[in-house]
Design a protein around this motif. Sequence first.
Motif, PDB file in Angstrom:
ATOM      1  N   ILE A   1       1.092  -1.183   0.031  1.00  0.00           N
ATOM      2  CA  ILE A   1       0.068  -0.116   0.068  1.00  0.00           C
ATOM      3  C   ILE A   1       0.972   1.369   0.064  1.00  0.00           C
ATOM      4  O   ILE A   1       1.616   1.488   0.774  1.00  0.00           O
ATOM      5  N   ASP A   2       0.472   2.162  -0.889  1.00  0.00           N
ATOM      6  CA  ASP A   2       1.342   3.226  -1.014  1.00  0.00           C
ATOM      7  C   ASP A   2       0.262   4.595  -0.261  1.00  0.00           C
ATOM      8  O   ASP A   2      -0.756   4.208  -0.030  1.00  0.00           O
ATOM      9  N   GLU A   3       0.832   5.731  -0.255  1.00  0.00           N
ATOM     10  CA  GLU A   3       0.147   6.821   0.546  1.00  0.00           C
ATOM     11  C   GLU A   3      -1.095   7.148  -0.496  1.00  0.00           C
ATOM     12  O   GLU A   3      -0.883   6.886  -1.787  1.00  0.00           O
ATOM     13  N   GLY A   4      -1.751   7.820  -0.005  1.00  0.00           N
ATOM     14  CA  GLY A   4      -2.930   8.483  -1.058  1.00  0.00           C
ATOM     15  C   GLY A   4      -4.246   7.676  -1.055  1.00  0.00           C
ATOM     16  O   GLY A   4      -5.128   7.919  -1.288  1.00  0.00           O
ATOM     17  N   ILE A   5      -4.121   6.561  -0.380  1.00  0.00           N
ATOM     18  CA  ILE A   5      -5.065   5.692  -0.614  1.00  0.00           C
ATOM     19  C   ILE A   5      -6.385   5.658   0.509  1.00  0.00           C
ATOM     20  O   ILE A   5      -7.389   5.873   0.423  1.00  0.00           O
ATOM     21  N   ALA A   6      -5.565   5.967   1.799  1.00  0.00           N
ATOM     22  CA  ALA A   6      -6.637   6.003   2.991  1.00  0.00           C
ATOM     23  C   ALA A   6      -5.739   6.355   4.076  1.00  0.00           C
ATOM     24  O   ALA A   6      -5.134   5.583   4.498  1.00  0.00           O
ATOM     25  N   ARG A   7      -6.023   7.605   4.785  1.00  0.00           N
ATOM     26  CA  ARG A   7      -5.370   8.131   5.797  1.00  0.00           C
ATOM     27  C   ARG A   7      -5.970   7.324   7.220  1.00  0.00           C
ATOM     28  O   ARG A   7      -6.996   7.259   7.204  1.00  0.00           O
ATOM     29  N   PRO A   8      -4.994   6.763   7.883  1.00  0.00           N
ATOM     30  CA  PRO A   8      -5.427   5.926   8.891  1.00  0.00           C
ATOM     31  C   PRO A   8      -6.207   6.733  10.089  1.00  0.00           C
ATOM     32  O   PRO A   8      -6.128   7.764  10.304  1.00  0.00           O
ATOM     33  N   ARG A   9      -7.406   6.079  10.449  1.00  0.00           N
ATOM     34  CA  ARG A   9      -8.184   6.601  11.590  1.00  0.00           C
ATOM     35  C   ARG A   9      -7.497   6.610  12.806  1.00  0.00           C
ATOM     36  O   ARG A   9      -6.395   5.759  13.262  1.00  0.00           O
ATOM     37  N   LEU A  10      -7.827   7.609  13.795  1.00  0.00           N
ATOM     38  CA  LEU A  10      -7.314   7.541  15.085  1.00  0.00           C
ATOM     39  C   LEU A  10      -8.403   6.627  16.155  1.00  0.00           C
ATOM     40  O   LEU A  10      -9.503   6.605  15.783  1.00  0.00           O
TER      41      LEU A  10
END
Lengths: 250, 330
Positions: A177-186
Amino acid sequence: MKIAVCIKRVPDTEMRFAIASDGKSLDPAGLKFDISDFDGYAVEVALRLNEQHGPGEVVVVALGPDALQETLRKALSMGVDRGVHLQADPVPFDGLAIAGALAAELKGQGFDLILFGRVATDTGNGTVGPMAAQLMDLPCVTAIAKLDIAAGNGTAQRELEGATETVGFPLPAVLTIDEGIARPRLPSLKGIMAAKKKPIESRPAQLGPVHLTVEKLEFPPERAAGRIVGEGPEAVAELIRLLHEEAKVL
Amino acid sequence: MADMFACAESRSGSFRKVAFEAVTAARHAADASGGGKVTVLAIGPPGLSAKAAELGRFGADRVIVVEHAGLARYSPEVFAATAAVQLQPGSFRVGFFSASAEGRDLAPRVAAVLGVGLASDITAFEISGDAVLARHPVYVGKAVATLRLTGTPALVSLRPGAIAPVEQARTPQVEVAAPALDPAAARVVVTELAQRAAARMDLGEAPVVVSGGRGLKSAENFKLVEDLASAFGNAAVGATRAVTDDGWRPSSDQIGQTGRLVSPALYVAVGISGAIQHLAGMRTAKVIVAINRDKDAPIFKVADYGIVGDLFEIVPPLIEAVKRARAEQQ
Ligand SMILES: Cc1cc2nc3c(=O)[nH]c(=O)nc-3n(C[C@H](O)[C@H](O)[C@H](O)COP(=O)(O)OP(=O)(O)OC[C@H]3O[C@@H](n4cnc5c(N)ncnc54)[C@H](O)[C@@H]3O)c2cc1C
Ligand SMILES: Nc1ncnc2c1ncn2[C@@H]1O[C@H](COP(=O)(O)O)[C@@H](O)[C@H]1O
């Protein structure tokens, strides 16, 4: 879907750090650790897939010292169902040695998807995912920035230099997985409470043979202190002169 | 005396610059070992063998061309199986790949098939006895490791731009081979390759990178960055995450810890604060120029040359001055 995510516990090197007296590792004093950036995105991708496609299971797997149970716990508090700890201390630098242990753990366990980060922020290798896929003989797409899953098949996009590739693959598969796909939830408070009761299994890692080791670690040469050429548009002429005569880049 | 192997990357039937970098590295290693032979593998669509001479220019003694109508685009499984067959253990001391988007996908697969070690994304190397010593940036560029790689063949992937192609012309012997796996049998298939507007150079290859940050205020204002890049001629355009998050630029333009890592000869930062995650992607540039209205912005700590002030006043005359300077040199 049944999804596994391989997460690595890495030192947070956004803070200052020092090199240990052995000259090849980090001085542990004051180091903080967290999930490697892209592995956080991978966890988020797994959670969202199961939120979209109905119930399933998300399992996180991490190889390293006992202290990484804290890292697994963080993923559990984001909503992951269970964790697996493969004991290894120290963690080898060699991607193939790590991939061997992860593949031995994951092969034949009925996962629809096995996710990795594109690259770990400590090693900068970006090799464990595709190596593990090869060892498990599973289809693999690396460094994906977009993903669709439907009817047992997937479509992913990956960024190349100056181009975008669209890639089709059947499940089960390995993805990095590269960036841009989904920012992790807190993690929510509820998630943190629930994580305390979720299971973590722990067993020794079956590492593969090691061909690659760190001989020396050093800081790159410091950049010379910066210089302000001037203020406002009047400084442009001097900047051009310096780029041409001093830096010789124009 | 030791023989070397290199994998030459092509796209749409043409070799990429990284291919010549890999051949150059293999030639250098073979010569340093007392004069071994360099074998280069090129995989692609029919017609590629006609270009094999280009690999000879950089020192290939022998070129193995695997041409197939089903290989017009990259096919990870076919390429990995084919490279592994050609790179049989015992014949070669080191196998050189590119740490490009394609090579970063390919090299680890080949290493796993062969069960050999891979040093990935290296910037320099040396063969020392039974080991390859390789330099490799770690901790997002904040430290550099010297790695020891043992076993044969030892595989390495070279960071694009780290090794400049050097011409050492030879007339290579060209052989044609079949793919080790029928492309029609591949499970993973690249169904589309969409080339982005080719007006610009790629971030990883351009000698000049002009990047914009939130200081630009809007997507439209990025025209200033585009125009400055055009004035330099040989420039690519980059951006901060603040900018790609807001959708002013595609995420492929992001430079930094979670974006691209670049080391151009010149990096121009326009309206960029210089957050640590951004610096991680560009601090190895040879020369850094920063334009920011805040004289205390962290970017000025790494900038060789800074101008304090409003970018909207500074960039337009800078564009004109760069154009003039380049015109004078021609
Ligand atoms: C895990 C993680 C990963 C990250 N990865 C990355 C990454 O890969 N790449 C990245 O870039 N960031 C990354 N970030 C984000 C990073 O922390 C910063 O938020 C981001 O780099 C800031 O972008 P910026 O400089 O454009 O914006 P800002 O920090 O808002 O800076 C804008 C600058 O423009 C200047 N300015 C404003 N108006 C003008 C004007 N008229 N003229 C001149 N100057 C002006 C201001 O003085 C300011 O310095 C990451 C963050 C995290 C937490
Ligand atoms: N020790 C580990 N434990 C679990 N996953 C790992 C480990 N090392 C690497 N990985 C996975 O492999 C990816 C790539 O790592 P690397 O090849 O070291 O860059 C990481 O983003 C993780 O998903």
